[in-house]
Write a protein that holds these residues in place. Structure first.
Motif, PDB file in Angstrom:
ATOM      1  N   SER A  48      -4.510  83.109 -14.625  1.00 19.22           N
ATOM      2  CA  SER A  48      -5.524  83.665 -13.756  1.00 19.22           C
ATOM      3  C   SER A  48      -5.425  82.944 -12.293  1.00 19.22           C
ATOM      4  O   SER A  48      -5.303  83.371 -11.360  1.00 19.22           O
ATOM      5  CB  SER A  48      -6.938  83.651 -14.390  1.00 19.22           C
ATOM      6  OG  SER A  48      -7.146  84.771 -15.171  1.00 19.22           O
ATOM      7  N   GLU A  53      -4.690  84.685  -8.731  1.00 13.08           N
ATOM      8  CA  GLU A  53      -5.560  84.544  -7.754  1.00 13.08           C
ATOM      9  C   GLU A  53      -5.022  84.004  -6.524  1.00 13.08           C
ATOM     10  O   GLU A  53      -5.131  84.364  -5.415  1.00 13.08           O
ATOM     11  CB  GLU A  53      -6.930  83.734  -8.350  1.00 13.08           C
ATOM     12  CG  GLU A  53      -7.831  84.727  -9.467  1.00 13.08           C
ATOM     13  CD  GLU A  53      -9.002  83.925  -9.782  1.00 13.08           C
ATOM     14  OE1 GLU A  53      -9.176  82.789  -9.340  1.00 13.08           O
ATOM     15  OE2 GLU A  53      -9.687  84.389 -10.737  1.00 13.08           O
ATOM     16  N   SER A  75     -11.274  93.122 -10.419  1.00 10.07           N
ATOM     17  CA  SER A  75     -11.101  92.450  -9.098  1.00 10.07           C
ATOM     18  C   SER A  75      -9.876  92.808  -8.549  1.00 10.07           C
ATOM     19  O   SER A  75      -9.312  92.784  -7.472  1.00 10.07           O
ATOM     20  CB  SER A  75     -11.414  91.072  -9.407  1.00 10.07           C
ATOM     21  OG  SER A  75     -12.686  90.578  -9.722  1.00 10.07           O
ATOM     22  N   ARG A 104     -15.770  89.771  -5.507  1.00 14.65           N
ATOM     23  CA  ARG A 104     -15.154  89.205  -6.821  1.00 14.65           C
ATOM     24  C   ARG A 104     -16.407  88.349  -7.491  1.00 14.65           C
ATOM     25  O   ARG A 104     -16.722  88.444  -8.994  1.00 14.65           O
ATOM     26  CB  ARG A 104     -13.924  88.130  -6.705  1.00 14.65           C
ATOM     27  CG  ARG A 104     -12.831  88.779  -6.342  1.00 14.65           C
ATOM     28  CD  ARG A 104     -11.979  87.965  -5.645  1.00 14.65           C
ATOM     29  NE  ARG A 104     -11.463  86.847  -6.598  1.00 14.65           N
ATOM     30  CZ  ARG A 104     -10.871  85.593  -6.357  1.00 14.65           C
ATOM     31  NH1 ARG A 104     -11.044  85.443  -5.049  1.00 14.65           N
ATOM     32  NH2 ARG A 104     -10.709  84.734  -7.085  1.00 14.65           N
TER      33      ARG A 104
END
Length: 269
Positions: A120, A124, A163, A211
């Motif tokens: 993640s 991101e 997201s 987000r």
């Protein structure tokens, strides 16, 4: 010399703490390259060089390769890569790198065999803290790929799904058996492609607020959406009514498009 013998010859032991699982099957990196529209005019950033098999293929195809590897102990087995003048090998933590200082030529691509424990954060950083890119081809845990592609009202669907899909198109390319790695991990992998949307309905400047809104909505999955949003909205009932939604609805029932619409309504409050 095969990978295992090469590592042994240099006294290198792989670190479980770094999520080091190296591909033994050389056909897989070649397959990844085939799915990438990378050209000799472009720049590619590789995250996690490992044994350098994919790195070599990228160096043969791209104009410029910027490769990040956090484990400097791998330098002896990567010495052969020095012959590629278009390769910049950086023994750095990608998550701490300032990507804005990089000199990019042509379109930018990302390619990575992502360590499962930091998937993640890496995605991101690629999506929300990097220069504009054309494609990201990432090998991730199969279950993680399923989360990115999940449909509403399914167990895998959540804040991550919403997201990422609000800003990119996600495509699953193929699965990779755990038997193709050394050491063998506990799960299978999937190779996915992320392609940023050319005209996302959420502006780049608002991405973090969006987000945060989505994460709040999924804060407690079993609770109704109105309960998760109480801390953000004074009159949640009125807010949901304006959006045409039932007060009994849960976040997992809303599509990414509905979350985008909700966010735009929230901005007017």
């Amino acid at each position: 010399m095969d990978l295992k013998k090469n590592l042994q010859a240099h006294g290198i032991s792989l670190k479980r703490s770094l999520g080091q699982n190296f591909l033994l099957n050389k056909a897989i990196p070649a397959k990844i390259i085939k799915f990438c529209s990378l050209t000799t005019a472009d720049t590619v950033i590789e995250i996690g060089v490992g044994a350098g098999v994919l790195t070599e293929l990228l160096a043969k195809k791209a104009r410029k390769v910027i490769a990040y590897e956090i484990d400097k102990k791998l330098e002896p087995i990567l010495f052969r890569l020095k012959k590629y003048d278009n390769l910049q090998l950086l023994f750095q933590d990608f998550l701490k790198a300032n990507l804005s200082t990089l000199q990019i030529e042509g379109n930018l691509f990302f390619v990575a065999n992502v360590p499962y424990y930091i998937t993640s954060p890496i995605i991101e950083k690629i999506m929300f803290d990097s220069p504009t890119f054309k494609e990201a081809l990432l090998m991730v845990q199969k279950e993680y790929a399923e989360r990115l592609l999940a449909k509403p009202s399914t167990k895998s669907y959540g804040a991550l799904t919403v997201s990422i899909s609000a800003f990119s198109r996600v495509t699953k390319l193929f699965d990779v058996s755990k038997k193709n790695f050394f050491p063998i991990p506990g799960v299978d992998s999937s190779v996915i492609k992320l392609e940023p949307l050319t005209s996302p309905k959420i502006s780049y400047e608002e991405r973090n607020k969006f987000r945060a809104f989505v994460r709040s909505s999924f804060a407690q999955r079993r609770k109704k959406l109105k309960n998760n949003l109480k801390s953000l909205i004074p009159d949640v009932g009125k807010f949901l009514k304006e959006a045409g939604l039932s007060e009994n609805i849960r976040a997992e029932e809303l599509s990414p498009e509905m979350f985008i619409d909700l966010y735009h309504i929230l901005k007017r409050w």
